[in-house]
Design an enzyme around this catalytic site. Structure first.
Site, PDB file in Angstrom:
ATOM      1  N   THR A 232       0.742  -0.944  -0.088  1.00 19.56           N
ATOM      2  CA  THR A 232       0.013   0.181  -0.079  1.00 19.56           C
ATOM      3  C   THR A 232       0.465   0.861  -0.333  1.00 19.56           C
ATOM      4  OG1 THR A 232      -0.079  -0.301   2.074  1.00 19.56           O
ATOM      5  CG2 THR A 232      -1.280  -1.388   0.930  1.00 19.56           C
ATOM      6  N   ARG A 234       4.097   2.209  -2.458  1.00 17.86           N
ATOM      7  CA  ARG A 234       4.853   2.656  -3.399  1.00 17.86           C
ATOM      8  C   ARG A 234       5.266   1.753  -4.844  1.00 17.86           C
ATOM      9  NH1 ARG A 234       2.347   6.900  -2.108  1.00 17.86           N
ATOM     10  NH2 ARG A 234       2.495   9.151  -2.074  1.00 17.86           N
ATOM     11  N   ASP A 258      -2.369  -2.256  -3.357  1.00 14.42           N
ATOM     12  CA  ASP A 258      -3.080  -0.681  -4.517  1.00 14.42           C
ATOM     13  C   ASP A 258      -2.457   0.144  -5.037  1.00 14.42           C
ATOM     14  OD1 ASP A 258      -5.390   1.123  -3.182  1.00 14.42           O
ATOM     15  OD2 ASP A 258      -4.222   1.923  -2.090  1.00 14.42           O
ATOM     16  N   GLU A 263       1.277   3.094 -12.407  1.00 14.22           N
ATOM     17  CA  GLU A 263      -0.319   3.570 -12.565  1.00 14.22           C
ATOM     18  C   GLU A 263      -0.375   4.675 -12.848  1.00 14.22           C
ATOM     19  OE1 GLU A 263      -1.016   5.358  -8.516  1.00 14.22           O
ATOM     20  OE2 GLU A 263      -0.180   2.782  -7.927  1.00 14.22           O
ATOM     21  N   HIS A 281      -5.322   2.219  -5.689  1.00 16.47           N
ATOM     22  CA  HIS A 281      -4.602   3.454  -5.147  1.00 16.47           C
ATOM     23  C   HIS A 281      -5.869   3.671  -4.296  1.00 16.47           C
ATOM     24  CE1 HIS A 281      -1.119   5.612  -4.673  1.00 16.47           C
ATOM     25  NE2 HIS A 281      -1.353   5.758  -3.842  1.00 16.47           N
TER      26      HIS A 281
END
Length: 322
Positions: A232, A234, A258, A263, A281
């Site tokens: 969760t 980076r 996440d 991304e 995220h």
């Protein structure tokens, strides 16, 4: 006598949950959106990177000479080259603490979901196939949980994980001992020992030159068979290609993610793999947490306007203006 002009604060992005408090700053400064000359401080949101790109050295060099402060809405501030800001005399703040609980809660959700490989039966159920091809998952009790990074989020995660019966160990830049950052009295181990001995590895590190690509093929080869990975923090901390390979080989039992390396793009191998719990995220995506983060950004701006000091400066620019 003519009153001296108010300092100017530039907003990048939008404030959704603390509009009243933002508008109240108008008693201390001229609030602008999209006008740059004469700006003293910038208030920026995480999503504003879509408008401006990363605040890298080149962009920072082009910012108004009047700029002295950047108040960033986020615990992680890898979107900003803080060292380049320091060289320009620009102080940067983030929102430590405000995101701890929400992000830790998200990590627990992903951890339990990965242990049970919940994506498989959940998807089957919606498709009318009841449990589908679900196999048995794992209980947390007795498992060795390795926490990479014991800052605010890592310690909040440890507090939430301990009641499930995990044996907790952690690696951090420096040991935190038994303190407010380690109320569970988790065991400090080296990075290599954590990688080799943990049944579950949860990542709570900032992204920087030292942590980018920290978990790659070599590290996956060192891990236990059937390890569970949670991230969760980076995405760029993990080599996604290496993670997909480890999932396909069975080295990694499951993963809960996440955040992603590039991304909003996600490695296709992660999308098609049923043993991965994916979230877009949203670790801080609650009304309460977003409001806390916005308020801390506004409090930093207010502090600058009233005292010439940021409340929560990042370590690279930790100083007050004289």
């Amino acid at each position: 006598m003519t009153a001296s002009p108010k300092p100017i604060v530039l907003l990048l992005g939008e404030i959704f949950h603390a509009q009243t408090e933002w508008i109240a700053l108008s008693s201390l400064a001229e609030l602008r959106s999209g006008v740059h000359d004469g700006v003293l401080a910038i208030s920026r949101t995480y999503d504003s990177v879509e408008l401006t790109g990363r605040f890298d050295r080149e962009l920072i060099h082009l910012l108004p000479q009047s700029l002295q402060y950047i108040a960033h809405n986020g615990a992680g501030y890898d979107q900003i080259d803080a060292e380049a800001c320091a060289q320009r005399g620009i102080s940067v703040s983030n929102t430590p603490g405000a995101a701890d609980a929400s992000t830790a809660n998200t990590a627990i959700y992903l951890l339990l979901g990965a242990l049970r490989r919940v994506h498989i039966p959940a998807t089957a159920l919606r498709e009318g196939r009841w449990r589908g091809s679900m196999g048995l998952g794992h209980d947390p009790a007795g498992k060795i949980l390795g926490i990479l990074g014991m800052g605010g989020i890592g310690s909040a995660f440890a507090l939430r994980a301990a009641p499930f019966g995990f044996q907790l160990q952690y690696h951090n830049r420096n040991p935190v001992g038994h303190s407010s950052s380690n109320l569970t009295n988790a065991k400090y181990v080296s990075f290599e020992e954590l990688i080799r001995t943990s049944d579950v590895i949860s990542i709570h590190l900032p992204l920087n030159d030292a942590t980018k690509g920290l978990i790659g093929r070599e590290e996956f080869q060192m891990m236990k068979e059937g390890v569970v990975i949670v991230n969760t923090a980076r995405g760029k901390i993990i080599d996604e290609g290496a993670l997909v390979e480890a999932l396909e080989q069975g080295k990694v039992f499951a993963a809960g993610l996440d955040v992603y390396e590039n991304e909003p793009e996600i490695h296709p191998g992660l999308i098609k793999h049923d043993d991965v719990v994916l979230m877009p995220h949203i670790g801080t995506a609650t009304v309460e947490t977003q409001r806390k983060m916005e308020l801390l950004v506004i409090d930093n701006i207010r502090s600058v306007l009233e005292t010439d000091c940021l409340l929560t400066p990042v370590v690279e620019t930790r100083r007050c203006k004289s």
